[in-house]
Motif scaffolding. Structure first.
Motif, PDB file in Angstrom:
ATOM      1  N   GLU A 126      12.517  -3.761  70.067  1.00 32.35           N
ATOM      2  CA  GLU A 126      13.663  -2.496  70.046  1.00 32.35           C
ATOM      3  C   GLU A 126      15.067  -3.507  70.302  1.00 32.35           C
ATOM      4  OE1 GLU A 126      13.835   0.513  69.304  1.00 32.35           O
ATOM      5  OE2 GLU A 126      11.866  -0.111  68.607  1.00 32.35           O
ATOM      6  N   LEU A 127      15.233  -4.570  70.796  1.00 35.35           N
ATOM      7  CA  LEU A 127      16.648  -5.287  71.053  1.00 35.35           C
ATOM      8  C   LEU A 127      17.013  -6.006  69.970  1.00 35.35           C
ATOM      9  CD1 LEU A 127      16.253  -6.070  74.778  1.00 35.35           C
ATOM     10  CD2 LEU A 127      17.354  -4.196  73.872  1.00 35.35           C
ATOM     11  N   GLY A 128      16.067  -6.147  68.822  1.00 36.70           N
ATOM     12  CA  GLY A 128      16.364  -6.888  67.692  1.00 36.70           C
ATOM     13  C   GLY A 128      17.150  -6.143  66.582  1.00 36.70           C
ATOM     14  N   TYR A 129      18.448  -6.108  66.529  1.00 37.69           N
ATOM     15  CA  TYR A 129      18.832  -5.454  65.379  1.00 37.69           C
ATOM     16  C   TYR A 129      20.259  -5.926  65.279  1.00 37.69           C
ATOM     17  CZ  TYR A 129      21.061  -2.851  69.369  1.00 37.69           C
ATOM     18  OH  TYR A 129      21.603  -2.512  70.580  1.00 37.69           O
ATOM     19  N   CYS A 130      20.861  -5.476  64.273  1.00 33.93           N
ATOM     20  CA  CYS A 130      22.604  -5.859  63.981  1.00 33.93           C
ATOM     21  C   CYS A 130      23.084  -4.577  64.084  1.00 33.93           C
ATOM     22  CB  CYS A 130      22.571  -6.075  62.301  1.00 33.93           C
ATOM     23  SG  CYS A 130      24.287  -6.122  61.511  1.00 33.93           S
ATOM     24  N   HIS A 131      23.957  -4.734  64.970  1.00 36.21           N
ATOM     25  CA  HIS A 131      24.771  -3.498  65.559  1.00 36.21           C
ATOM     26  C   HIS A 131      25.632  -2.638  64.377  1.00 36.21           C
ATOM     27  CE1 HIS A 131      28.211  -6.140  65.520  1.00 36.21           C
ATOM     28  NE2 HIS A 131      29.063  -5.340  65.420  1.00 36.21           N
ATOM     29  N   VAL A 132      26.118  -3.599  63.206  1.00 32.71           N
ATOM     30  CA  VAL A 132      26.655  -2.935  62.351  1.00 32.71           C
ATOM     31  C   VAL A 132      25.687  -2.045  61.514  1.00 32.71           C
ATOM     32  CG1 VAL A 132      28.013  -3.357  60.103  1.00 32.71           C
ATOM     33  CG2 VAL A 132      28.268  -4.612  61.966  1.00 32.71           C
ATOM     34  N   HIS A 133      24.543  -2.334  61.181  1.00 27.70           N
ATOM     35  CA  HIS A 133      23.547  -1.579  60.460  1.00 27.70           C
ATOM     36  C   HIS A 133      22.898  -0.371  61.162  1.00 27.70           C
ATOM     37  CE1 HIS A 133      24.160  -4.979  57.716  1.00 27.70           C
ATOM     38  NE2 HIS A 133      24.328  -3.991  56.887  1.00 27.70           N
ATOM     39  N   ASN A 134      22.373  -1.012  62.324  1.00 29.73           N
ATOM     40  CA  ASN A 134      21.509  -0.031  63.281  1.00 29.73           C
ATOM     41  C   ASN A 134      22.113   1.502  63.789  1.00 29.73           C
ATOM     42  OD1 ASN A 134      18.917   0.015  64.732  1.00 29.73           O
ATOM     43  ND2 ASN A 134      20.279   0.118  66.666  1.00 29.73           N
ATOM     44  N   PHE A 135      23.329   1.340  63.906  1.00 28.72           N
ATOM     45  CA  PHE A 135      24.053   2.656  64.370  1.00 28.72           C
ATOM     46  C   PHE A 135      24.515   3.546  63.314  1.00 28.72           C
ATOM     47  CE2 PHE A 135      24.072  -0.331  67.981  1.00 28.72           C
ATOM     48  CZ  PHE A 135      23.266   0.325  68.821  1.00 28.72           C
ATOM     49  N   VAL A 136      24.397   3.382  62.102  1.00 25.98           N
ATOM     50  CA  VAL A 136      24.766   4.263  61.207  1.00 25.98           C
ATOM     51  C   VAL A 136      23.786   5.290  61.040  1.00 25.98           C
ATOM     52  CG1 VAL A 136      23.540   3.034  59.242  1.00 25.98           C
ATOM     53  CG2 VAL A 136      25.649   4.328  58.682  1.00 25.98           C
ATOM     54  N   THR A 137      24.458   6.311  60.961  1.00 22.70           N
ATOM     55  CA  THR A 137      23.548   7.784  60.768  1.00 22.70           C
ATOM     56  C   THR A 137      23.704   8.238  59.664  1.00 22.70           C
ATOM     57  OG1 THR A 137      25.361   9.154  61.484  1.00 22.70           O
ATOM     58  CG2 THR A 137      24.347   7.987  63.211  1.00 22.70           C
ATOM     59  N   THR A 138      22.553   9.341  59.276  1.00 17.85           N
ATOM     60  CA  THR A 138      22.495   9.976  58.041  1.00 17.85           C
ATOM     61  C   THR A 138      23.518  11.028  57.963  1.00 17.85           C
ATOM     62  OG1 THR A 138      20.969  11.782  59.167  1.00 17.85           O
ATOM     63  CG2 THR A 138      19.867   9.786  57.953  1.00 17.85           C
ATOM     64  N   ALA A 139      23.994  11.380  59.069  1.00 15.77           N
ATOM     65  CA  ALA A 139      25.237  12.327  59.214  1.00 15.77           C
ATOM     66  C   ALA A 139      26.341  11.825  58.286  1.00 15.77           C
ATOM     67  CB  ALA A 139      25.543  12.868  60.401  1.00 15.77           C
ATOM     68  N   GLN A 140      26.638  10.539  58.749  1.00 19.12           N
ATOM     69  CA  GLN A 140      27.987   9.767  58.285  1.00 19.12           C
ATOM     70  C   GLN A 140      27.657   9.523  56.556  1.00 19.12           C
ATOM     71  OE1 GLN A 140      27.345   6.364  60.879  1.00 19.12           O
ATOM     72  NE2 GLN A 140      29.464   6.577  61.156  1.00 19.12           N
ATOM     73  N   VAL A 141      26.311   9.318  56.473  1.00 23.46           N
ATOM     74  CA  VAL A 141      26.307   9.077  54.785  1.00 23.46           C
ATOM     75  C   VAL A 141      26.309  10.674  54.121  1.00 23.46           C
ATOM     76  CG1 VAL A 141      24.623   8.433  53.039  1.00 23.46           C
ATOM     77  CG2 VAL A 141      24.707   7.319  55.186  1.00 23.46           C
ATOM     78  N   ARG A 142      25.745  11.789  54.782  1.00 27.63           N
ATOM     79  CA  ARG A 142      25.894  12.977  54.029  1.00 27.63           C
ATOM     80  C   ARG A 142      26.820  13.559  53.983  1.00 27.63           C
ATOM     81  NH1 ARG A 142      20.750  14.513  52.954  1.00 27.63           N
ATOM     82  NH2 ARG A 142      19.160  13.815  54.383  1.00 27.63           N
ATOM     83  N   LYS A 143      27.972  13.151  54.946  1.00 25.83           N
ATOM     84  CA  LYS A 143      29.249  13.627  54.939  1.00 25.83           C
ATOM     85  C   LYS A 143      30.009  13.080  53.884  1.00 25.83           C
ATOM     86  CE  LYS A 143      33.515  13.747  57.715  1.00 25.83           C
ATOM     87  NZ  LYS A 143      34.265  13.539  59.243  1.00 25.83           N
ATOM     88  N   LEU A 144      29.980  11.871  53.371  1.00 30.23           N
ATOM     89  CA  LEU A 144      30.755  11.306  51.883  1.00 30.23           C
ATOM     90  C   LEU A 144      29.852  11.916  51.000  1.00 30.23           C
ATOM     91  CD1 LEU A 144      31.062   7.734  52.827  1.00 30.23           C
ATOM     92  CD2 LEU A 144      32.854   9.092  52.354  1.00 30.23           C
ATOM     93  N   LEU A 145      28.518  12.136  51.128  1.00 33.59           N
ATOM     94  CA  LEU A 145      27.842  12.755  49.724  1.00 33.59           C
ATOM     95  C   LEU A 145      28.262  14.215  49.442  1.00 33.59           C
ATOM     96  CD1 LEU A 145      23.993  11.835  50.099  1.00 33.59           C
ATOM     97  CD2 LEU A 145      25.527  11.341  48.153  1.00 33.59           C
ATOM     98  N   GLU A 146      28.690  15.045  50.528  1.00 33.69           N
ATOM     99  CA  GLU A 146      29.255  16.254  50.355  1.00 33.69           C
ATOM    100  C   GLU A 146      30.717  16.269  49.697  1.00 33.69           C
ATOM    101  OE1 GLU A 146      29.580  18.199  54.249  1.00 33.69           O
ATOM    102  OE2 GLU A 146      27.455  18.106  54.497  1.00 33.69           O
TER     103      GLU A 146
END
Length: 303
Positions: free
Chosen positions: A161-181
């Protein structure tokens, strides 16, 4: 002035896709870490100024041991690469007795303990060709999840669980959907280092090198680029007739430690220089050679 100085001193300037726009514009080559390392092997230049983070510069040096490789600063590092320790690898190998596949986004010492090497572009192909139904995979848990999904194999992430890229790991579907709207006709391109729920709403999942090619295969005019914001600069240069949108929070501050001032200073002083233990360099070269033999070319297309 900076370009002129590089030419006078015989430097080839190489910049990663996540570098600031000003550095991408002065570079001779812009690409992902393995693209740049291989490009360095094909050039006659004896001096390379590398603009990225430390593990990438190590890979360039490993594949080009006879060349002088310098960087603007030594403190540009990768927390994800540093998250996986030699002790954790040894424990996992003892517990599972499975081959260890290491992501190229890892330290030289981590690579030294690996059985196989992969990139985000060919991770699926590498694991599919490993003669084992169970593999250890580090250090990125999200890429491990993606590989398991695509291969059907048991892929055990280390350090978990500690192995991740902080830039990519914390992006959310809500952020993406906001742009899609706001841009309903846009297509979503995501890096496989993002969480599974974000991958599921994407039109395309791929490495930065694969993202470069995807717009050619798409009729879309607008793309939401779900990776580090610097990638959009590369895409805009390649496709000036398309629109590329980013998630503002996806910034790698280690990548941004390189700037015009310290890049110029590195050229003036011929340093800091990247130094790599000969044994580590030999192992990395062998891993890269084996990886290229093991994998076929990856193709761009919808997931």
């Amino acid at each position: 002035m900076l370009r002129q100085l590089a030419k006078e001193k015989g430097y080839l300037i190489m910049a990663h896709n996540y570098q600031i726009p000003e550095l991408q514009r002065i570079a001779d080559f812009v690409g992902d870490s393995l693209q740049l390392a291989r490009q360095a092997m094909e050039t006659n230049a004896e001096r390379i100024l590398f603009l990225g983070v430390d593990f990438m510069a190590e890979t360039v040096k490993a594949l080009n041991p006879e060349k002088k490789v310098v960087v603007p600063v030594l403190c540009a590092t990768c927390p994800m690469a540093n998250s996986l320790t030699e002790e954790e690898i040894a424990k996992a190998k003892e517990k599972y007795d499975a081959p260890f596949v290491v992501y190229v986004n890892s330290t030289a010492r981590t690579k030294f303990l690996a059985d196989y090497l992969c990139t985000s572009a060919n991770a699926v192909d590498v694991v599919r060709n490993v003669p084992s139904d169970t593999v250890l995979f580090g250090p990125d848990k999200n890429l491990a999840s993606y590989v398991a999904e695509k291969t059907g194999k048991r892929v055990i992430p280390i350090p978990g669980e500690l192995g991740y890229c902080h830039v990519h790991n914390f992006v959310t579907t809500a952020q993406v959907r906001k742009l899609l709207e706001k841009y309903p006709d846009a297509e979503v391109m995501v890096h496989p280092e993002v969480p599974e729920q974000v991958r599921k709403i994407a039109h395309f999942v791929g490495s930065t090198a694969q993202m470069e090619k995807y717009p050619m295969a798409s009729s879309a005019k607008t793309f939401i680029v779900v990776t580090e914001v610097g990638m959009a600069e590369k895409l805009r240069a390649l496709y000036p007739d398309r629109t590329f949108l980013t998630i503002d929070s996806m910034v790698c501050y280690n990548m941004k430690k390189n700037n015009l001032r310290n890049t110029y200073r590195a050229l003036l002083s011929d340093g800091p220089e990247v130094v790599l233990d000969e044994r580590l360099g030999e192992k990395i070269r062998k891993l890269v050679e084996d990886m290229l033999k093991l994998t076929a070319s990856t193709h761009v297309g919808k997931k």
